[in-house]
Design a protein around this motif. Structure first.
Motif, short mmCIF file in Angstrom:
data_model
loop_
_atom_site.label_atom_id
_atom_site.label_comp_id
_atom_site.label_asym_id
_atom_site.label_seq_id
_atom_site.Cartn_x
_atom_site.Cartn_y
_atom_site.Cartn_z
N LYS B 430 0.84 -1.20 0.00
CA LYS B 430 0.00 0.00 0.00
C LYS B 430 0.87 1.24 0.00
N LEU B 431 0.53 2.19 -0.84
CA LEU B 431 1.37 3.38 -0.99
C LEU B 431 0.51 4.64 -0.96
N ILE B 432 1.09 5.69 -0.41
CA ILE B 432 0.48 7.02 -0.54
C ILE B 432 1.39 7.81 -1.47
N LEU B 433 0.80 8.38 -2.49
CA LEU B 433 1.60 9.10 -3.49
C LEU B 433 1.25 10.58 -3.49
N LEU B 434 2.28 11.39 -3.45
CA LEU B 434 2.08 12.84 -3.57
C LEU B 434 2.84 13.30 -4.80
N GLN B 435 2.25 14.20 -5.55
CA GLN B 435 2.96 14.66 -6.75
C GLN B 435 2.48 16.04 -7.16
N ALA B 436 3.43 16.82 -7.65
CA ALA B 436 3.08 18.07 -8.32
C ALA B 436 3.62 17.96 -9.73
N ALA B 437 2.83 18.28 -10.71
CA ALA B 437 3.28 18.18 -12.10
C ALA B 437 2.91 19.43 -12.85
N TYR B 438 3.80 19.80 -13.76
CA TYR B 438 3.60 21.02 -14.53
C TYR B 438 4.00 20.77 -15.98
N GLY B 439 3.07 20.97 -16.89
CA GLY B 439 3.37 20.87 -18.33
C GLY B 439 3.50 22.28 -18.88
N PHE B 440 4.56 22.52 -19.63
CA PHE B 440 4.76 23.90 -20.12
C PHE B 440 5.05 23.93 -21.62
#
Lengths: 99, 440
Positions: B430-440
Protein backbone atom coordinates in the motif's frame (compact mmCIF):
# COMPACT_ATOMS: atom_id res chain seq x y z
CA UNK A 1 4.73 -9.12 -62.41
CA UNK A 2 2.82 -8.76 -59.17
CA UNK A 3 5.71 -6.81 -57.67
CA UNK A 4 5.71 -4.48 -60.66
CA UNK A 5 1.99 -3.94 -60.32
CA UNK A 6 2.37 -3.19 -56.62
CA UNK A 7 5.22 -0.80 -57.30
CA UNK A 8 3.19 1.08 -59.89
CA UNK A 9 0.25 1.24 -57.52
CA UNK A 10 2.42 2.40 -54.63
CA UNK A 11 4.10 5.14 -56.62
CA UNK A 12 0.78 6.28 -58.05
CA UNK A 13 -0.59 6.48 -54.52
CA UNK A 14 2.35 8.38 -53.11
CA UNK A 15 2.33 10.64 -56.17
CA UNK A 16 -1.29 11.38 -55.46
CA UNK A 17 -0.56 12.15 -51.83
CA UNK A 18 2.45 14.33 -52.57
CA UNK A 19 0.61 16.13 -55.39
CA UNK A 20 -2.40 17.02 -53.33
CA UNK A 21 -0.03 17.89 -50.50
CA UNK A 22 1.65 20.50 -52.65
CA UNK A 23 -1.68 22.01 -53.54
CA UNK A 24 -3.03 21.92 -50.01
CA UNK A 25 0.07 22.85 -48.05
CA UNK A 26 -0.59 26.56 -48.57
CA UNK A 27 1.29 29.30 -46.82
CA UNK A 28 0.60 29.46 -43.08
CA UNK A 29 -2.21 31.70 -41.93
CA UNK A 30 -1.17 35.31 -41.73
CA UNK A 31 -2.27 36.39 -38.24
CA UNK A 32 -2.59 40.05 -39.22
CA UNK A 33 -5.42 39.17 -41.59
CA UNK A 34 -7.73 36.95 -39.58
CA UNK A 35 -10.76 35.60 -41.40
CA UNK A 36 -13.81 35.66 -39.08
CA UNK A 37 -15.37 32.55 -40.65
CA UNK A 38 -12.13 30.62 -40.16
CA UNK A 39 -11.88 31.77 -36.56
CA UNK A 40 -15.44 30.58 -35.90
CA UNK A 41 -14.66 27.16 -37.42
CA UNK A 42 -11.46 27.08 -35.40
CA UNK A 43 -13.28 27.78 -32.14
CA UNK A 44 -15.58 24.83 -32.76
CA UNK A 45 -12.76 22.48 -33.76
CA UNK A 46 -10.73 23.60 -30.74
CA UNK A 47 -13.63 22.84 -28.41
CA UNK A 48 -14.13 19.44 -30.06
CA UNK A 49 -10.53 18.28 -30.40
CA UNK A 50 -8.30 19.88 -27.83
CA UNK A 51 -9.70 18.36 -24.65
CA UNK A 52 -9.61 14.77 -25.83
CA UNK A 53 -6.28 13.77 -24.30
CA UNK A 54 -5.51 16.44 -21.73
CA UNK A 55 -7.18 19.46 -20.18
CA UNK A 56 -8.02 22.21 -22.61
CA UNK A 57 -5.11 24.63 -22.60
CA UNK A 58 -6.15 28.28 -22.28
CA UNK A 59 -5.61 30.49 -25.37
CA UNK A 60 -3.81 33.11 -23.27
CA UNK A 61 -1.10 30.60 -22.28
CA UNK A 62 0.97 30.96 -25.42
CA UNK A 63 1.93 33.60 -27.96
CA UNK A 64 1.25 33.30 -31.69
CA UNK A 65 4.46 31.52 -32.62
CA UNK A 66 4.21 29.03 -29.77
CA UNK A 67 0.59 28.25 -30.59
CA UNK A 68 1.40 27.79 -34.23
CA UNK A 69 4.12 25.26 -33.50
CA UNK A 70 2.34 23.53 -30.65
CA UNK A 71 -0.84 23.03 -32.65
CA UNK A 72 1.24 21.60 -35.51
CA UNK A 73 2.69 19.24 -32.90
CA UNK A 74 -0.87 18.20 -32.01
CA UNK A 75 -1.62 17.71 -35.71
CA UNK A 76 0.93 14.90 -35.69
CA UNK A 77 0.47 13.59 -32.14
CA UNK A 78 -3.32 13.87 -32.16
CA UNK A 79 -3.84 12.78 -35.79
CA UNK A 80 -5.94 15.88 -36.48
CA UNK A 81 -6.49 16.79 -40.16
CA UNK A 82 -4.48 19.76 -41.47
CA UNK A 83 -7.46 21.89 -42.52
CA UNK A 84 -8.88 21.69 -39.01
CA UNK A 85 -5.45 22.49 -37.59
CA UNK A 86 -5.18 25.70 -39.63
CA UNK A 87 -8.59 26.81 -38.33
CA UNK A 88 -7.52 26.07 -34.74
CA UNK A 89 -4.27 27.99 -35.24
CA UNK A 90 -6.20 30.98 -36.56
CA UNK A 91 -8.60 30.81 -33.61
CA UNK A 92 -5.90 30.54 -30.95
CA UNK A 93 -3.77 33.28 -32.51
CA UNK A 94 -6.82 35.56 -32.54
CA UNK A 95 -7.85 34.76 -28.97
CA UNK A 96 -4.58 34.91 -27.08
CA UNK A 97 -4.24 38.71 -26.95
CA UNK A 98 -4.35 40.30 -23.56
CA UNK A 99 -6.23 43.60 -23.80
CA UNK B 1 -33.34 69.27 -52.21
CA UNK B 2 -37.02 69.88 -51.39
CA UNK B 3 -36.29 73.61 -51.10
CA UNK B 4 -34.65 73.75 -54.50
CA UNK B 5 -37.63 72.12 -56.15
CA UNK B 6 -40.05 74.59 -54.63
CA UNK B 7 -37.83 77.47 -55.56
CA UNK B 8 -37.48 76.17 -59.08
CA UNK B 9 -41.27 75.84 -59.44
CA UNK B 10 -41.85 79.32 -58.09
CA UNK B 11 -39.19 80.72 -60.40
CA UNK B 12 -40.56 78.95 -63.47
CA UNK B 13 -44.07 80.13 -62.73
CA UNK B 14 -42.99 83.71 -62.17
CA UNK B 15 -40.83 83.71 -65.30
CA UNK B 16 -43.74 82.25 -67.24
CA UNK B 17 -46.04 84.97 -65.90
CA UNK B 18 -43.48 87.64 -66.62
CA UNK B 19 -42.98 86.43 -70.15
CA UNK B 20 -46.69 86.05 -70.81
CA UNK B 21 -47.20 89.53 -69.52
CA UNK B 22 -44.50 90.80 -71.81
CA UNK B 23 -45.46 88.93 -74.93
CA UNK B 24 -49.18 88.45 -74.72
CA UNK B 25 -50.08 91.35 -72.59
CA UNK B 26 -52.42 91.08 -69.63
CA UNK B 27 -54.89 88.21 -70.07
CA UNK B 28 -57.82 90.28 -68.99
CA UNK B 29 -57.24 93.40 -70.97
CA UNK B 30 -60.38 95.13 -69.82
CA UNK B 31 -58.63 98.39 -69.52
CA UNK B 32 -55.34 98.91 -71.33
CA UNK B 33 -52.60 99.55 -68.68
CA UNK B 34 -50.49 102.55 -69.28
CA UNK B 35 -46.81 102.16 -70.18
CA UNK B 36 -45.95 103.59 -66.85
CA UNK B 37 -48.01 100.95 -65.10
CA UNK B 38 -46.45 98.22 -67.17
CA UNK B 39 -43.00 99.43 -66.37
CA UNK B 40 -43.80 99.49 -62.70
CA UNK B 41 -45.08 95.95 -62.89
CA UNK B 42 -42.02 94.79 -64.73
CA UNK B 43 -39.83 96.45 -62.18
CA UNK B 44 -41.77 94.78 -59.38
CA UNK B 45 -41.42 91.45 -61.11
CA UNK B 46 -37.73 92.06 -61.66
CA UNK B 47 -37.33 92.80 -57.99
CA UNK B 48 -39.12 89.64 -57.11
CA UNK B 49 -36.95 87.72 -59.53
CA UNK B 50 -33.84 89.21 -58.00
CA UNK B 51 -35.07 88.19 -54.56
CA UNK B 52 -35.48 84.63 -55.67
CA UNK B 53 -32.12 84.73 -57.45
CA UNK B 54 -30.51 85.81 -54.21
CA UNK B 55 -32.12 82.96 -52.34
CA UNK B 56 -30.99 80.55 -55.04
CA UNK B 57 -27.46 81.84 -54.90
CA UNK B 58 -27.34 81.59 -51.13
CA UNK B 59 -28.62 78.06 -51.34
CA UNK B 60 -26.10 77.09 -54.01
CA UNK B 61 -23.35 78.46 -51.85
CA UNK B 62 -24.59 76.43 -48.96
CA UNK B 63 -24.78 73.34 -51.12
CA UNK B 64 -21.23 73.78 -52.31
CA UNK B 65 -20.08 74.30 -48.79
CA UNK B 66 -21.95 71.21 -47.67
CA UNK B 67 -20.42 69.18 -50.47
CA UNK B 68 -16.96 70.37 -49.51
CA UNK B 69 -17.61 69.48 -45.95
CA UNK B 70 -18.81 66.02 -46.94
CA UNK B 71 -15.64 65.42 -48.96
CA UNK B 72 -13.50 66.52 -46.06
CA UNK B 73 -15.43 64.28 -43.68
CA UNK B 74 -15.02 61.36 -46.04
CA UNK B 75 -11.29 61.90 -46.18
CA UNK B 76 -11.14 62.02 -42.42
CA UNK B 77 -13.15 58.82 -42.12
CA UNK B 78 -10.84 57.13 -44.58
CA UNK B 79 -7.83 58.25 -42.62
CA UNK B 80 -9.42 57.03 -39.38
CA UNK B 81 -10.15 53.63 -40.93
CA UNK B 82 -6.57 53.40 -42.12
CA UNK B 83 -5.23 54.23 -38.66
CA UNK B 84 -7.59 51.72 -37.05
CA UNK B 85 -6.55 49.02 -39.49
CA UNK B 86 -2.87 49.53 -38.94
CA UNK B 87 -3.44 49.60 -35.19
CA UNK B 88 -5.30 46.32 -35.43
CA UNK B 89 -2.55 44.85 -37.57
CA UNK B 90 0.13 45.82 -35.09
CA UNK B 91 -1.94 44.51 -32.21
CA UNK B 92 -2.22 41.06 -33.81
CA UNK B 93 1.29 39.88 -34.58
CA UNK B 94 3.06 40.38 -37.83
CA UNK B 95 3.16 37.35 -40.14
CA UNK B 96 5.26 34.64 -38.53
CA UNK B 97 8.69 33.79 -39.87
CA UNK B 98 9.21 30.62 -41.90
CA UNK B 99 11.11 28.91 -39.10
CA UNK B 100 9.25 28.82 -35.83
CA UNK B 101 10.15 27.14 -32.60
CA UNK B 102 8.71 26.34 -29.24
CA UNK B 103 10.22 25.04 -26.05
CA UNK B 104 7.82 22.82 -24.14
CA UNK B 105 7.98 19.88 -21.78
CA UNK B 106 7.07 18.96 -18.28
CA UNK B 107 8.45 18.49 -14.83
CA UNK B 108 7.24 16.80 -11.69
CA UNK B 109 8.28 16.06 -8.16
CA UNK B 110 6.72 13.89 -5.56
CA UNK B 111 6.98 11.54 -2.68
CA UNK B 112 5.92 7.97 -2.01
CA UNK B 113 5.08 6.63 1.44
CA UNK B 114 4.63 2.94 2.13
CA UNK B 115 1.91 2.34 4.67
CA UNK B 116 2.95 -1.18 5.52
CA UNK B 117 6.64 -0.86 6.23
CA UNK B 118 9.44 -0.20 3.77
CA UNK B 119 11.13 3.03 2.82
CA UNK B 120 9.47 6.32 2.19
CA UNK B 121 10.92 8.06 -0.81
CA UNK B 122 11.10 11.72 -1.69
CA UNK B 123 11.31 13.61 -4.95
CA UNK B 124 11.56 10.97 -7.59
CA UNK B 125 10.91 13.55 -10.23
CA UNK B 126 11.26 14.04 -13.93
CA UNK B 127 12.42 16.98 -15.93
CA UNK B 128 11.53 16.46 -19.57
CA UNK B 129 12.25 19.34 -21.93
CA UNK B 130 10.66 19.05 -25.37
CA UNK B 131 12.03 20.97 -28.35
CA UNK B 132 9.93 21.86 -31.37
CA UNK B 133 11.13 23.44 -34.58
CA UNK B 134 8.95 23.95 -37.58
CA UNK B 135 9.75 25.06 -41.11
CA UNK B 136 6.65 26.45 -42.84
CA UNK B 137 3.96 23.79 -42.98
CA UNK B 138 6.47 21.37 -44.43
CA UNK B 139 8.37 19.78 -41.60
CA UNK B 140 8.49 19.77 -37.85
CA UNK B 141 11.14 18.43 -35.54
CA UNK B 142 10.18 17.26 -32.07
CA UNK B 143 12.57 15.93 -29.49
CA UNK B 144 12.17 15.08 -25.84
CA UNK B 145 14.91 14.48 -23.32
CA UNK B 146 14.28 12.87 -19.99
CA UNK B 147 16.37 13.79 -16.97
CA UNK B 148 15.84 11.51 -14.01
CA UNK B 149 17.57 10.92 -10.75
CA UNK B 150 18.16 7.27 -10.00
CA UNK B 151 18.17 5.58 -6.62
CA UNK B 152 21.84 6.32 -6.11
CA UNK B 153 21.42 9.99 -6.84
CA UNK B 154 22.93 9.82 -10.30
CA UNK B 155 21.35 11.83 -13.07
CA UNK B 156 20.20 9.76 -15.99
CA UNK B 157 19.54 11.32 -19.35
CA UNK B 158 17.55 9.56 -22.03
CA UNK B 159 16.30 10.54 -25.44
CA UNK B 160 12.59 9.80 -25.12
CA UNK B 161 11.94 10.59 -28.75
CA UNK B 162 13.34 12.62 -31.62
CA UNK B 163 11.54 12.73 -34.93
CA UNK B 164 11.21 14.67 -38.13
CA UNK B 165 7.54 14.95 -39.02
CA UNK B 166 6.82 15.67 -42.67
CA UNK B 167 3.40 17.25 -43.18
CA UNK B 168 2.89 15.84 -46.67
CA UNK B 169 -0.88 16.10 -46.78
CA UNK B 170 -3.76 17.29 -44.59
CA UNK B 171 -4.44 13.65 -43.76
CA UNK B 172 -0.93 12.21 -43.89
CA UNK B 173 2.23 12.90 -41.91
CA UNK B 174 5.40 10.89 -42.26
CA UNK B 175 7.37 10.54 -39.05
CA UNK B 176 10.96 9.33 -39.07
CA UNK B 177 13.27 8.79 -36.13
CA UNK B 178 12.73 7.56 -32.62
CA UNK B 179 9.08 7.89 -31.70
CA UNK B 180 6.76 6.89 -28.90
CA UNK B 181 5.05 3.66 -29.81
CA UNK B 182 1.62 4.23 -31.35
CA UNK B 183 0.46 0.86 -29.97
CA UNK B 184 -2.31 1.52 -27.45
CA UNK B 185 -3.10 4.93 -25.98
CA UNK B 186 -1.19 5.24 -22.71
CA UNK B 187 2.33 5.62 -24.05
CA UNK B 188 1.71 8.07 -26.80
CA UNK B 189 -1.08 10.12 -25.29
CA UNK B 190 -1.28 9.85 -21.54
CA UNK B 191 2.11 9.20 -19.98
CA UNK B 192 3.29 12.80 -19.30
CA UNK B 193 2.58 13.44 -15.63
CA UNK B 194 0.56 16.62 -16.30
CA UNK B 195 -1.76 14.54 -18.49
CA UNK B 196 -1.86 11.24 -16.64
CA UNK B 197 -4.60 11.56 -14.03
CA UNK B 198 -2.82 9.24 -11.61
CA UNK B 199 0.72 10.38 -12.20
CA UNK B 200 2.17 6.89 -12.57
CA UNK B 201 1.71 4.21 -15.19
CA UNK B 202 -0.83 1.43 -14.74
CA UNK B 203 0.62 -2.03 -14.10
CA UNK B 204 1.95 -3.47 -17.34
CA UNK B 205 2.16 -0.12 -19.10
CA UNK B 206 5.55 1.00 -17.87
CA UNK B 207 8.97 -0.57 -18.01
CA UNK B 208 8.94 -4.37 -18.35
CA UNK B 209 5.29 -4.16 -19.29
CA UNK B 210 3.18 -5.37 -22.17
CA UNK B 211 3.15 -2.04 -24.00
CA UNK B 212 5.98 -1.05 -26.32
CA UNK B 213 7.37 2.31 -25.22
CA UNK B 214 9.21 3.51 -28.29
CA UNK B 215 10.37 2.50 -31.71
CA UNK B 216 13.00 3.58 -34.20
CA UNK B 217 11.76 3.64 -37.76
CA UNK B 218 9.10 5.24 -39.90
CA UNK B 219 5.48 6.04 -39.24
CA UNK B 220 2.74 7.15 -41.59
CA UNK B 221 -0.13 8.71 -39.67
CA UNK B 222 -3.01 11.10 -39.80
CA UNK B 223 -6.68 11.74 -39.31
CA UNK B 224 -9.60 11.92 -41.70
CA UNK B 225 -12.86 13.69 -40.96
CA UNK B 226 -15.99 11.79 -41.87
CA UNK B 227 -19.13 13.85 -42.21
CA UNK B 228 -19.63 16.65 -39.72
CA UNK B 229 -18.14 15.32 -36.49
CA UNK B 230 -16.81 11.78 -36.96
CA UNK B 231 -13.18 11.00 -37.54
CA UNK B 232 -10.87 8.11 -38.24
CA UNK B 233 -7.23 8.27 -37.25
CA UNK B 234 -4.42 5.92 -38.04
CA UNK B 235 -0.73 5.31 -37.40
CA UNK B 236 1.19 2.65 -39.31
CA UNK B 237 4.79 1.96 -38.34
CA UNK B 238 7.81 -0.04 -39.37
CA UNK B 239 10.69 -0.20 -36.95
CA UNK B 240 13.66 -2.12 -35.66
CA UNK B 241 11.46 -3.80 -33.10
CA UNK B 242 11.99 -5.26 -29.65
CA UNK B 243 14.83 -7.35 -28.24
CA UNK B 244 15.18 -10.01 -25.61
CA UNK B 245 15.47 -8.48 -22.18
CA UNK B 246 16.94 -9.88 -19.01
CA UNK B 247 15.56 -13.07 -17.51
CA UNK B 248 13.65 -14.02 -20.62
CA UNK B 249 11.60 -10.84 -20.71
CA UNK B 250 11.08 -8.47 -23.59
CA UNK B 251 12.54 -5.04 -24.15
CA UNK B 252 9.79 -3.34 -26.10
CA UNK B 253 11.80 -0.27 -26.97
CA UNK B 254 13.34 1.46 -29.91
CA UNK B 255 16.80 0.12 -30.64
CA UNK B 256 19.34 1.87 -32.78
CA UNK B 257 20.07 -1.24 -34.82
CA UNK B 258 17.89 -4.21 -35.65
CA UNK B 259 19.23 -7.51 -34.42
CA UNK B 260 17.40 -9.54 -37.02
CA UNK B 261 15.90 -9.45 -40.50
CA UNK B 262 12.37 -9.07 -39.23
CA UNK B 263 11.30 -5.51 -38.91
CA UNK B 264 8.56 -4.72 -36.44
CA UNK B 265 5.39 -3.82 -38.28
CA UNK B 266 2.21 -2.51 -36.75
CA UNK B 267 -0.02 0.38 -35.91
CA UNK B 268 -3.22 1.61 -34.46
CA UNK B 269 -6.51 2.69 -35.92
CA UNK B 270 -8.98 4.81 -33.99
CA UNK B 271 -12.56 5.73 -34.72
CA UNK B 272 -14.40 8.68 -33.21
CA UNK B 273 -18.12 8.61 -33.99
CA UNK B 274 -18.28 11.88 -32.02
CA UNK B 275 -15.27 13.93 -30.90
CA UNK B 276 -15.56 12.87 -27.26
CA UNK B 277 -15.64 9.13 -27.81
CA UNK B 278 -12.90 7.05 -29.37
CA UNK B 279 -12.34 3.36 -29.78
CA UNK B 280 -9.05 2.05 -31.04
CA UNK B 281 -7.40 -1.17 -32.07
CA UNK B 282 -3.67 -1.87 -32.22
CA UNK B 283 -1.55 -4.61 -33.71
CA UNK B 284 2.16 -5.27 -33.95
CA UNK B 285 4.22 -8.12 -35.30
CA UNK B 286 7.95 -8.53 -34.75
CA UNK B 287 10.65 -11.06 -33.94
CA UNK B 288 13.38 -11.30 -31.31
CA UNK B 289 16.69 -13.14 -31.37
CA UNK B 290 17.66 -15.33 -28.47
CA UNK B 291 20.66 -14.04 -26.52
CA UNK B 292 24.03 -15.72 -27.15
CA UNK B 293 25.48 -17.79 -24.38
CA UNK B 294 27.06 -21.02 -23.33
CA UNK B 295 25.85 -24.59 -23.47
CA UNK B 296 24.75 -26.99 -26.16
CA UNK B 297 21.74 -25.05 -27.46
CA UNK B 298 22.01 -22.40 -30.13
CA UNK B 299 19.90 -19.26 -29.76
CA UNK B 300 16.86 -19.15 -32.04
CA UNK B 301 14.38 -16.48 -33.11
CA UNK B 302 10.99 -16.04 -31.49
CA UNK B 303 7.94 -14.32 -32.89
CA UNK B 304 6.34 -11.42 -31.06
CA UNK B 305 2.72 -10.52 -31.57
CA UNK B 306 0.82 -7.75 -29.85
CA UNK B 307 -2.79 -6.77 -30.15
CA UNK B 308 -4.81 -4.36 -28.14
CA UNK B 309 -8.00 -2.39 -27.80
CA UNK B 310 -8.60 0.96 -26.18
CA UNK B 311 -11.41 3.40 -25.56
CA UNK B 312 -11.77 6.95 -24.32
CA UNK B 313 -14.79 8.97 -23.34
CA UNK B 314 -13.96 12.59 -22.59
CA UNK B 315 -17.15 14.60 -22.45
CA UNK B 316 -17.34 17.69 -20.26
CA UNK B 317 -16.06 16.89 -16.77
CA UNK B 318 -15.85 13.13 -17.45
CA UNK B 319 -12.69 11.32 -18.46
CA UNK B 320 -12.98 7.60 -18.92
CA UNK B 321 -10.22 5.37 -20.30
CA UNK B 322 -9.92 1.71 -21.00
CA UNK B 323 -7.05 -0.18 -22.49
CA UNK B 324 -6.15 -3.82 -23.02
CA UNK B 325 -2.94 -5.24 -24.45
CA UNK B 326 -2.02 -8.81 -25.22
CA UNK B 327 1.65 -9.39 -25.93
CA UNK B 328 2.96 -12.83 -26.86
CA UNK B 329 6.53 -13.92 -27.44
CA UNK B 330 6.83 -17.37 -29.00
CA UNK B 331 9.05 -20.08 -27.54
CA UNK B 332 12.73 -19.76 -28.37
CA UNK B 333 16.23 -20.69 -27.27
CA UNK B 334 17.95 -17.88 -25.45
CA UNK B 335 20.23 -17.10 -22.56
CA UNK B 336 18.54 -15.22 -19.72
CA UNK B 337 21.44 -12.82 -19.65
CA UNK B 338 24.01 -12.22 -22.39
CA UNK B 339 26.72 -14.90 -21.94
CA UNK B 340 24.63 -17.09 -19.64
CA UNK B 341 23.49 -20.57 -20.46
CA UNK B 342 21.20 -20.87 -23.48
CA UNK B 343 17.91 -22.49 -22.50
CA UNK B 344 14.66 -23.37 -24.18
CA UNK B 345 12.27 -20.63 -23.03
CA UNK B 346 8.51 -21.12 -23.00
CA UNK B 347 6.04 -18.99 -24.81
CA UNK B 348 5.59 -15.79 -22.79
CA UNK B 349 2.19 -14.14 -22.54
CA UNK B 350 1.72 -10.67 -21.05
CA UNK B 351 -1.78 -9.32 -20.62
CA UNK B 352 -2.40 -5.89 -19.18
CA UNK B 353 -5.53 -3.83 -18.85
CA UNK B 354 -6.96 -0.97 -16.85
CA UNK B 355 -10.09 1.11 -16.57
CA UNK B 356 -9.89 4.64 -15.25
CA UNK B 357 -12.57 7.17 -14.45
CA UNK B 358 -12.03 10.77 -13.46
CA UNK B 359 -14.62 13.45 -12.82
CA UNK B 360 -13.89 17.13 -12.54
CA UNK B 361 -16.17 18.83 -10.02
CA UNK B 362 -16.40 22.07 -12.02
CA UNK B 363 -19.95 21.36 -13.21
CA UNK B 364 -21.57 20.69 -9.88
CA UNK B 365 -20.28 23.43 -7.65
CA UNK B 366 -19.56 27.12 -7.87
CA UNK B 367 -16.96 27.05 -5.12
CA UNK B 368 -13.68 28.20 -6.65
CA UNK B 369 -11.80 25.61 -4.58
CA UNK B 370 -14.02 22.61 -5.22
CA UNK B 371 -14.25 23.35 -8.93
CA UNK B 372 -10.57 22.60 -9.25
CA UNK B 373 -10.85 19.15 -7.74
CA UNK B 374 -10.94 15.95 -9.75
CA UNK B 375 -11.33 12.61 -8.05
CA UNK B 376 -10.09 9.63 -10.01
CA UNK B 377 -10.11 5.82 -9.69
CA UNK B 378 -8.21 3.28 -11.72
CA UNK B 379 -8.17 -0.45 -11.54
CA UNK B 380 -5.96 -2.69 -13.61
CA UNK B 381 -4.36 -6.06 -13.86
CA UNK B 382 -1.09 -7.34 -15.28
CA UNK B 383 -1.05 -11.07 -15.98
CA UNK B 384 2.09 -12.96 -16.92
CA UNK B 385 2.41 -16.57 -17.93
CA UNK B 386 5.32 -18.60 -19.26
CA UNK B 387 8.03 -17.11 -17.06
CA UNK B 388 7.73 -17.73 -13.36
CA UNK B 389 10.31 -15.21 -12.31
CA UNK B 390 8.70 -12.33 -14.20
CA UNK B 391 5.30 -13.41 -13.00
CA UNK B 392 6.40 -13.36 -9.40
CA UNK B 393 8.00 -9.97 -9.75
CA UNK B 394 5.39 -8.11 -11.80
CA UNK B 395 2.04 -9.87 -12.10
CA UNK B 396 -0.42 -7.90 -9.99
CA UNK B 397 -3.68 -6.10 -9.68
CA UNK B 398 -3.41 -2.42 -8.97
CA UNK B 399 -6.02 -0.14 -7.52
CA UNK B 400 -5.56 3.62 -7.46
CA UNK B 401 -7.71 6.23 -5.83
CA UNK B 402 -6.61 9.80 -6.27
CA UNK B 403 -7.53 13.42 -6.01
CA UNK B 404 -6.21 16.05 -8.41
CA UNK B 405 -6.21 19.74 -7.63
CA UNK B 406 -5.87 21.65 -10.91
CA UNK B 407 -4.22 25.02 -10.36
CA UNK B 408 -4.11 25.58 -14.14
CA UNK B 409 -4.92 23.32 -17.12
CA UNK B 410 -1.43 21.82 -17.00
CA UNK B 411 -0.46 22.46 -13.39
CA UNK B 412 -1.66 19.96 -10.83
CA UNK B 413 -1.07 18.90 -7.25
CA UNK B 414 -2.27 15.40 -6.46
CA UNK B 415 -2.56 12.91 -3.71
CA UNK B 416 -3.25 9.25 -4.26
CA UNK B 417 -3.56 5.88 -2.65
CA UNK B 418 -2.26 2.80 -4.44
CA UNK B 419 -2.75 -0.83 -3.58
CA UNK B 420 -0.73 -3.47 -5.39
CA UNK B 421 -1.64 -7.07 -4.93
CA UNK B 422 1.00 -9.43 -6.26
CA UNK B 423 -0.64 -12.42 -7.87
CA UNK B 424 1.93 -15.13 -7.17
CA UNK B 425 2.67 -14.52 -3.52
CA UNK B 426 -0.54 -12.72 -2.61
CA UNK B 427 1.38 -9.88 -0.94
CA UNK B 428 -0.34 -6.49 -0.71
CA UNK B 429 1.63 -3.29 -0.96
CA UNK B 430 0.00 0.00 0.00
CA UNK B 431 1.37 3.38 -0.99
CA UNK B 432 0.48 7.02 -0.54
CA UNK B 433 1.60 9.10 -3.49
CA UNK B 434 2.08 12.84 -3.57
CA UNK B 435 2.96 14.66 -6.75
CA UNK B 436 3.08 18.07 -8.32
CA UNK B 437 3.28 18.18 -12.10
CA UNK B 438 3.60 21.02 -14.53
CA UNK B 439 3.37 20.87 -18.33
CA UNK B 440 4.76 23.90 -20.12
Amino acid sequence: MKLLKNLVLASAFSGLIMGSGLVLAGDPADPSRPDPAQIARGAKAWADQCGRCHNMRAPAELNDEDWYVSVTHMRVRGNIPGDMIRDIQAFLMASNKKE
Amino acid sequence: MQGFKKLFTVLSISTFIALSVLILGPPLAAQEPTNQELLERIEALEEELQYFRDILEANTEKATEARERAVAAEAKAEEATRTAESAAASRTARPLSDTKWHLAGYADAGAMFRTNGGDDTFAFGHFNPVFHFQYKDIVMFEGELEFEIDEDGKTEVALEYATLNFLVHDNVSIVVGKFLSPIGQFQERLHPTWINKIGYAPAGFGHDGAQPSSEIGVQVRGGISIGKRSMVNYAVMVGNGPRMGHEGGLELEGFGRDDNQNKAFGGRIGFLPVPYFEIGGSYMKAAVNGLEGTGALMPTTGKVKIWGADAAYTRGPWDFRFEYLNTVRGALNSAEEEGGEVEALDRLVLKAWYVQLAYRLSEITSSPFLRRLEPVVRYGKFNISGNHHLEEENAQTRLNIGLNYWIAPSLVARIGYEQRKFLVEGIKEKLILLQAAYGF
